[in-house]
Write a protein that holds these residues in place. Structure first.
Motif, short mmCIF file in Angstrom:
data_model
loop_
_atom_site.label_atom_id
_atom_site.label_comp_id
_atom_site.label_asym_id
_atom_site.label_seq_id
_atom_site.Cartn_x
_atom_site.Cartn_y
_atom_site.Cartn_z
N UNK A 73 10.38 -0.99 1.09
CA UNK A 73 9.28 -1.69 1.60
C UNK A 73 9.50 -3.47 1.70
N UNK A 74 10.64 -3.91 0.64
CA UNK A 74 10.92 -5.18 0.59
C UNK A 74 9.80 -5.91 -0.13
N UNK A 75 9.60 -7.32 0.25
CA UNK A 75 8.78 -8.05 -0.42
C UNK A 75 7.99 -9.28 0.83
N UNK A 76 7.49 -8.38 1.77
CA UNK A 76 6.60 -9.32 2.89
C UNK A 76 5.41 -10.05 2.48
N UNK A 77 4.57 -9.53 1.41
CA UNK A 77 3.39 -9.95 1.08
C UNK A 77 2.56 -9.96 2.01
N UNK A 78 2.50 -8.63 2.64
CA UNK A 78 1.65 -8.30 3.87
C UNK A 78 0.51 -7.18 3.18
N UNK A 79 0.29 -7.04 1.78
CA UNK A 79 -0.37 -6.01 1.23
C UNK A 79 -1.95 -6.15 1.91
N UNK A 80 -2.75 -4.91 1.85
CA UNK A 80 -4.15 -5.17 2.11
C UNK A 80 -4.71 -4.68 0.68
N UNK A 81 -5.29 -3.26 0.44
CA UNK A 81 -5.61 -3.14 -0.55
C UNK A 81 -4.54 -2.28 -1.56
N UNK A 82 -5.07 -2.23 -2.65
CA UNK A 82 -3.98 -1.80 -3.88
C UNK A 82 -3.99 -0.31 -3.96
N UNK A 83 -2.88 0.36 -4.16
CA UNK A 83 -2.84 1.83 -4.17
C UNK A 83 -3.57 2.21 -5.22
N UNK A 84 -3.77 1.78 -6.55
CA UNK A 84 -4.67 2.15 -7.47
C UNK A 84 -6.20 1.96 -7.12
N UNK A 85 -6.61 1.36 -5.99
CA UNK A 85 -7.91 1.45 -5.70
C UNK A 85 -8.88 0.99 -6.83
#
Length: 506
Positions: A73-85
């Motif tokens: 994945x690297x570190x692009x800071x393009x997340x949306x929601x978290x895996x843990x919800x």
């Protein structure tokens, strides 16, 4: 006679029928299900979900490490929601079950309701600091009241409730600690409620410090006053001020599924990993301050090793971290050329159990108190707490006392007083202490203070911004649409992105 025989036959038939019904009901039960769970098992289950492990993508978001392989994945800071919800609500349901089981025999399970209440506050904070407003008042009422669409509470009210919960837990724990009550199922503190009480109050300090941007415009929360009350009365509010009381996750050399996260599955330690390097954000702080922890965390670059300098291994200039904002291909190229420091596997993988992962420890508490003094919340010697925080974390790396003293005697590391420069020193040292510890706390502290400055470069896929939150879990738009849309309209004018600014950090 015939009548008597008939009665026996009918009675036998009725008994057989009843037995058959009973057997059928028993057969209908799931043999793998637990219908009367022991409180100690429920507590263990809750604690399994408390800790954050090191060397995850979270630590790259904290800018402690870089990932140099494009496969990952690297570190692009393009997340949306978290895996843990919204998994925090799973834990709250478990706490409800814990309380119901305890209620069956309260005298036999003293201490469990108090730990349950603390953990409820703990998970609620984890939820709200990620998203903003979250369900609280109506949460977990599906089973009891049939309410499966809880409204969202204002973030301010969530924090108000949590702070009161923590006050109540501390009060309730005091007589239990005096009576030396122990709880089973606790693999963190072995059932020692005195240590749990220190954690409760230390966590409350963390929460209060996290509210620093709201301390002046929300007088009703009494943020500064609460902080002063806790620090000013150590008999009533004991704190984690020694590493012996750290709330930390220990790994197990005897269980492969619980080995230290860096330990390889086949047990063969490879001390050469070009895919992962320390990030420049932390390495540059360690180099500038001539911090001996750098010699423990990492190795000199191969370039320095090949330079011909016989003393390269003891020079800070021999270390270099990767820029988190750099394109991954360029990071890979430089890593392959030996221009980045690699991890010191002799420290991190000394054994399959590795080292502990501190979730909340003495270093953080000392730095939080130092920050409060610097900000004028309380009186005291911020420099003393600053030094205590540094020493606590250096002890984690087994840095010798002489090396600690030399670091603290360095003019650039002497506390600069209750000034902006002094605050920067405290926050940078807190950032260093969070390395591979405490989950997202380094990120949250940077989000709140801007210290240290996080790198942003061409690898950033979030419009050259560091995100400040996570989007709400998408399932909420299906099962609780009316309430979630009302919440995002009130907070973010209808937006739900990683760049929307929540009340906590406005």
């Amino acid at each position: 006679m015939k009548s008597t025989i008939t009665k026996y036959i009918l009675g036998a038939a009725l008994l057989a029928n009843l037995c058959a019904c009973e057997k059928t009901s028993l057969l209908q039960k799931d043999p793998a299900a637990v219908y009367d769970a022991s409180p100690k098992l429920l507590l263990t289950g809750l604690l399994l979900n408390v800790g954050d492990k090191p060397w995850t993508s979270v630590q790259r978001h904290n800018q402690y490490a870089t990932q140099n392989n494009s496969y990952y994945y690297g570190q692009p800071y393009d997340w949306s929601t978290a895996d843990e919800g919204f998994s925090a609500y799973d834990r709250l349901r478990d706490i409800n079950q814990l309380n119901m089981e305890v209620a069956k025999s309260p005298d036999n399970y003293k201490g469990y309701p108090e730990l349950g209440k603390f953990l409820a506050a703990y998970f609620m904070v984890r939820n709200t600091e990620m998203y903003g407003d979250v369900p609280m008042t109506d949460a977990i009422k599906g089973r009891s009241e049939g309410n499966f669409t809880p409204k969202y509470d204002d973030q301010k009210e969530v924090y108000r409730t949590v702070l009161q919960m923590l006050e109540d837990v501390n009060t309730a724990l005091t007589p239990l600690v005096t009576a030396n009550v122990k709880v089973d199922g606790d693999f963190y503190y072995k059932g020692d409620l005195a240590k749990w009480q220190k954690l409760v109050n230390s966590f409350r300090l963390r929460v209060l410090v996290s509210l620093s941007k709201r301390a002046d415009d929300n007088a009703d929360l009494k943020i500064k006053e609460q902080f002063a009350t806790i620090v000013g009365n150590p008999a009533k509010y004991p704190l984690i001020l020694s590493n012996a009381d750290n709330f930390q996750l220990l790994f197990n050399a005897n269980a492969r599924d619980n080995n230290y996260p860096l330990w390889p599955a086949d047990g063969v330690v490879i001390k050469n990993d070009l895919n992962n390097n320390l990030a420049a954000t932390i390495v540059d702080i360690l180099k500038r301050t001539e911090d001996p922890r750098l010699f423990v965390m990492a190795l000199p670059t191969d370039s320095a090793k090949k330079s011909g300098d016989a003393g390269y291994a003891t020079k800070f200039t021999s270390f270099r971290g990767g820029d988190v904002g750099m394109i991954m291909a360029d990071l890979k190229s430089m890593a392959s050329a030996g221009k980045f420091s690699q991890l010191n596997y002799d420290f991190w993988e000394a054994t399959p159990s590795g080292g502990p992962c501190i979730q909340l420890g003495a270093a953080e508490v000392n730095f939080s108190i130092a920050e409060a003094i610097n900000l004028g919340w309380i009186s005291g010697d911020a420099g003393a707490y600053y030094v205590a925080g540094i020493k606590a974390n250096m002890a984690f790396y087994n840095v010798a006392g002489a090396a600690q003293d030399a670091f603290l005697a360095n003019p650039g590391n002497v506390y600069a007083g209750n000034t902006a420069a002094g605050l920067t020193q405290i926050l940078e040292q807190k950032y260093v202490a969070f390395f591979q510890n405490s989950g997202r706390q380094a990120f949250y502290n940077n989000r709140r203070t801007g210290i240290p400055k996080f790198s942003i470069g061409p690898a950033n896929k979030n419009a050259q911004k560091i995100p400040v939150r996570w989007k709400y879990p998408t399932v909420e738009y299906t099962v609780n649409e009316t309430n979630i849309r009302a919440a995002i309209q009130k907070q973010y004018n209808g937006s739900d992105s990683q760049n929307d600014v929540m009340w906590l950090i406005k």
